[in-house]
Design a protein around this motif. Sequence first.
Motif, PDB file in Angstrom:
ATOM      1  N   UNK A   8     -16.883   7.599-140.983  1.00 50.84           N
ATOM      2  CA  UNK A   8     -16.490   8.423-140.283  1.00 50.84           C
ATOM      3  C   UNK A   8     -17.570   8.691-139.140  1.00 50.84           C
ATOM      4  N   UNK A   9     -17.195   9.906-138.564  1.00 51.45           N
ATOM      5  CA  UNK A   9     -18.239  10.231-137.186  1.00 51.45           C
ATOM      6  C   UNK A   9     -18.590  11.819-137.265  1.00 51.45           C
TER       7      UNK A   9
ATOM      8  N   UNK B 148     -18.857  17.798-150.067  1.00 49.49           N
ATOM      9  CA  UNK B 148     -17.893  17.486-150.387  1.00 49.49           C
ATOM     10  C   UNK B 148     -17.590  16.417-151.294  1.00 49.49           C
ATOM     11  N   UNK B 149     -16.284  16.163-152.102  1.00 53.96           N
ATOM     12  CA  UNK B 149     -16.290  15.131-153.216  1.00 53.96           C
ATOM     13  C   UNK B 149     -15.351  14.248-152.881  1.00 53.96           C
ATOM     14  N   UNK B 150     -15.528  12.824-153.323  1.00 49.69           N
ATOM     15  CA  UNK B 150     -14.649  11.872-152.917  1.00 49.69           C
ATOM     16  C   UNK B 150     -13.463  11.895-153.948  1.00 49.69           C
TER      17      UNK B 150
ATOM     18  N   UNK C 274      -7.206   9.799-144.697  1.00 52.09           N
ATOM     19  CA  UNK C 274      -7.837   9.455-143.904  1.00 52.09           C
ATOM     20  C   UNK C 274      -8.351   7.927-143.861  1.00 52.09           C
ATOM     21  N   UNK C 275      -7.646   7.096-143.713  1.00 53.30           N
ATOM     22  CA  UNK C 275      -7.990   5.532-143.900  1.00 53.30           C
ATOM     23  C   UNK C 275      -8.763   5.022-142.747  1.00 53.30           C
ATOM     24  N   UNK C 276      -8.756   5.630-141.572  1.00 54.24           N
ATOM     25  CA  UNK C 276      -9.466   5.189-140.572  1.00 54.24           C
ATOM     26  C   UNK C 276     -10.853   5.906-140.276  1.00 54.24           C
ATOM     27  N   UNK C 277     -11.047   6.879-141.095  1.00 59.62           N
ATOM     28  CA  UNK C 277     -12.354   7.659-141.343  1.00 59.62           C
ATOM     29  C   UNK C 277     -12.295   9.145-141.051  1.00 59.62           C
ATOM     30  N   UNK C 278     -13.278   9.901-141.356  1.00 63.42           N
ATOM     31  CA  UNK C 278     -13.499  11.221-141.194  1.00 63.42           C
ATOM     32  C   UNK C 278     -13.987  11.787-139.871  1.00 63.42           C
TER      33      UNK C 278
ATOM     34  N   UNK D 215      -3.376  15.786-139.670  1.00 65.15           N
ATOM     35  CA  UNK D 215      -4.151  14.613-139.031  1.00 65.15           C
ATOM     36  C   UNK D 215      -5.266  15.137-138.106  1.00 65.15           C
ATOM     37  N   UNK D 216      -6.185  14.546-138.227  1.00 61.15           N
ATOM     38  CA  UNK D 216      -7.445  14.962-137.200  1.00 61.15           C
ATOM     39  C   UNK D 216      -7.019  14.243-136.010  1.00 61.15           C
ATOM     40  N   UNK D 217      -7.482  15.117-134.897  1.00 62.66           N
ATOM     41  CA  UNK D 217      -7.198  14.771-133.649  1.00 62.66           C
ATOM     42  C   UNK D 217      -7.631  13.299-133.375  1.00 62.66           C
ATOM     43  N   UNK D 218      -8.845  13.127-133.723  1.00 64.30           N
ATOM     44  CA  UNK D 218      -9.370  11.603-133.510  1.00 64.30           C
ATOM     45  C   UNK D 218      -8.715  10.540-134.027  1.00 64.30           C
ATOM     46  N   UNK D 219      -7.704  10.844-135.040  1.00 64.21           N
ATOM     47  CA  UNK D 219      -6.777   9.856-135.684  1.00 64.21           C
ATOM     48  C   UNK D 219      -5.551   9.716-134.526  1.00 64.21           C
ATOM     49  N   UNK D 220      -5.208  10.780-134.187  1.00 62.04           N
ATOM     50  CA  UNK D 220      -3.878  10.666-133.425  1.00 62.04           C
ATOM     51  C   UNK D 220      -4.254  10.038-131.922  1.00 62.04           C
TER      52      UNK D 220
END
Length: 241
Positions: A20-21, A75-77, A85-89, A214-219
């Motif tokens: 993630x970032x 947070x917990x995995x 979120x396969x592309x990251x958080x 979805x996260x904005x960055x994902x979109x």
Amino acid sequence: MFLLCFGLRAQQQENYVLKGQLVEKSTLEPISFATVLVVNRKKGVATDNEGKFEFPVQLNDSIKITSIGYEPVNFTITASLMETHPEGLFIQLEEGTYLLDSVVVTGFAKDFYLNRPERVPMDLGFVDPNAPKTDWSKPQMETLEQGGVGISGLLNFLDRKFMEKRKLNVLLVAQEKEKTQKEAVEAKFNKEFVKFVTRIDDRVIDEFMEFCNFYDIEILRASEYQLAQKVLNRYDAFLRR
């Protein structure tokens, strides 16, 4: 047989890769050298210059993210988190606020401005809760023994005004950036696109789009094909609720 099953189970847990970032919430600037720690295994990594991180984790691992000057994130995995979120958080850290109980300055040499003997502590007035407080955000005037009038806190006052103006400019830039990002997200992920991909009923489309989460960055990073695949995957999960 038991050993074989146990080995397969452990291997499946190791398959997850947390990536993630980290960015500052108000400016969306990357936060480098932050600590991403697996608390229960006492392992972790530091974010790079772009605020990014990546390392293997297991289910139910407890994650703690810390950086000086920011509030920590815990947070917990879970399988749901990793699959959603396969592309990251994309994690936004908020600035932390820290208060001092007392302030005492020592070790000043005798000079014209301070006019205090060496090694005599100078209490700034925050130790005694019943003592009158000085508003150091405004210049303070006092008569000097050598004659004339001294103005203390003037530089602090001017610096505060400068910092307030600078923070306001940063806030305005962040708001404009957030507005631009929101418009870009809505241009790619909207009701027309969702209906075209899923043929979903108008009565539940708002609920489904909120369910996508979805996260904005994902979109923004996804191509039209990749975004359509994400929507279909979430639509399948939405129908199986």
